[in-house]
Design an enzyme around this catalytic site. Sequence first.
Site, short mmCIF file in Angstrom:
data_model
loop_
_atom_site.label_atom_id
_atom_site.label_comp_id
_atom_site.label_asym_id
_atom_site.label_seq_id
_atom_site.Cartn_x
_atom_site.Cartn_y
_atom_site.Cartn_z
N LYS A 1 0.84 -1.36 0.09
CA LYS A 1 -0.09 0.05 0.05
C LYS A 1 0.95 1.31 -0.06
CE LYS A 1 -1.97 -1.06 3.34
NZ LYS A 1 -2.44 -0.68 5.10
N ARG B 1 -9.83 1.98 8.84
CA ARG B 1 -9.42 0.81 9.18
C ARG B 1 -10.44 0.08 10.00
NH1 ARG B 1 -3.88 1.40 8.99
NH2 ARG B 1 -2.54 -0.14 9.48
N ARG C 1 6.66 -10.39 3.16
CA ARG C 1 7.07 -9.03 3.19
C ARG C 1 7.37 -8.45 4.38
NH1 ARG C 1 2.97 -7.48 -1.93
NH2 ARG C 1 3.99 -8.87 -3.60
N ARG D 1 11.42 -1.46 11.98
CA ARG D 1 10.33 -0.78 12.52
C ARG D 1 10.12 -1.51 13.90
NH1 ARG D 1 5.54 0.69 8.53
NH2 ARG D 1 4.33 -0.23 10.09
N ARG E 1 -1.18 -7.75 13.95
CA ARG E 1 -1.90 -6.61 13.01
C ARG E 1 -2.49 -7.49 11.71
NH1 ARG E 1 3.81 -4.29 12.01
NH2 ARG E 1 2.73 -3.14 9.92
P1 AMP Z 1 0.51 1.50 9.12
O1 AMP Z 1 1.56 2.06 8.78
O2 AMP Z 1 -0.60 1.71 8.26
O3 AMP Z 1 0.66 -0.15 9.11
O4 AMP Z 1 0.03 1.85 10.54
C1 AMP Z 1 0.92 1.39 11.66
C2 AMP Z 1 -0.26 1.28 13.10
O5 AMP Z 1 -0.56 2.69 13.14
C3 AMP Z 1 -1.09 0.60 13.01
O6 AMP Z 1 -0.63 -0.89 13.29
C4 AMP Z 1 -2.07 1.08 14.08
O7 AMP Z 1 -1.49 0.97 15.31
C5 AMP Z 1 -1.84 2.53 13.80
N1 AMP Z 1 -2.99 3.00 12.98
C6 AMP Z 1 -2.49 3.52 11.59
N2 AMP Z 1 -3.77 4.02 10.99
C7 AMP Z 1 -4.79 3.59 11.91
C8 AMP Z 1 -6.13 3.78 11.88
N3 AMP Z 1 -6.84 4.31 10.54
N4 AMP Z 1 -6.90 3.57 12.87
C9 AMP Z 1 -6.23 3.02 14.01
N5 AMP Z 1 -5.08 2.65 14.30
C10 AMP Z 1 -4.41 3.26 13.00
#
Ligand code: AMP
Length: 192
Positions: free
Chosen positions: A13, A88, A123, A133, A144
């Site tokens: 993404k 989400r 990945r 990270r 996740r």
């Molecule tokens: P990402 O980089 O999109 O995988 O986001 C990393 C982390 O940020 C996720 O595992 C969540 O803990 C938090 N996060 C990001 N976007 C959201 C969202 N829309 N709702 C809730 N938590 C979020």
Amino acid sequence: MNLLILGPQGAGKGTQATRIATEYDLPHVSTGDMLRESVAAGTELGRIVGPIMERGELVTDDLMIALIRERLGLSDADPGFVLDGFPRTLAQAEALDPMLREIGKELGIVLVLEVPDDVATGRMLRRAELEGRADDTPEAIQRRLATYHRETAPLVEWYRARDRVAPIDGTPDVGEVWEQIRAVLDRLEVPA
Ligand code: AMP
């Protein structure tokens, strides 16, 4: 073009959203990046969300909805945006449409990047090695992915019922995935 890109972590993404943003000159609105920046800057928001992110859990809907409302209201989002990481949950998706209407916008297409779990996991593990990270431990990755299936995957049906979904096969390499996305977006840009 008001776009949304949906798919599990490891679907590509972020990479594809960045490319769309560059090629179509739109801001890439990544909630994950925004939250990581707040953590790095040590803001109050960062102190709240840091531990939640490390556990691989979701930040509360209220916080995320407020964050996105403020972000999409900024003038650089006037020509459009690529939303990555939001919504989400169903509550976030339900909040998004009226929020956009308030600022005179409407969601266009929802690109759904489809990848099997084993590809997504592989990945993410590779990225964990490369980037280190904090939320890319094997346990957090599994959590996740489970969270994605439980909370986020139902949004695909939700948007399909609203006729917004463009499915994209996220399994091949970055270039091939991009070609599929470009084909969808270029069709959108041609007046009917
Ligand atoms: P990402 O980089 O999109 O995988 O986001 C990393 C982390 O940020 C996720 O595992 C969540 O803990 C938090 N996060 C990001 N976007 C959201 C969202 N829309 N709702 C809730 N938590 C979020």
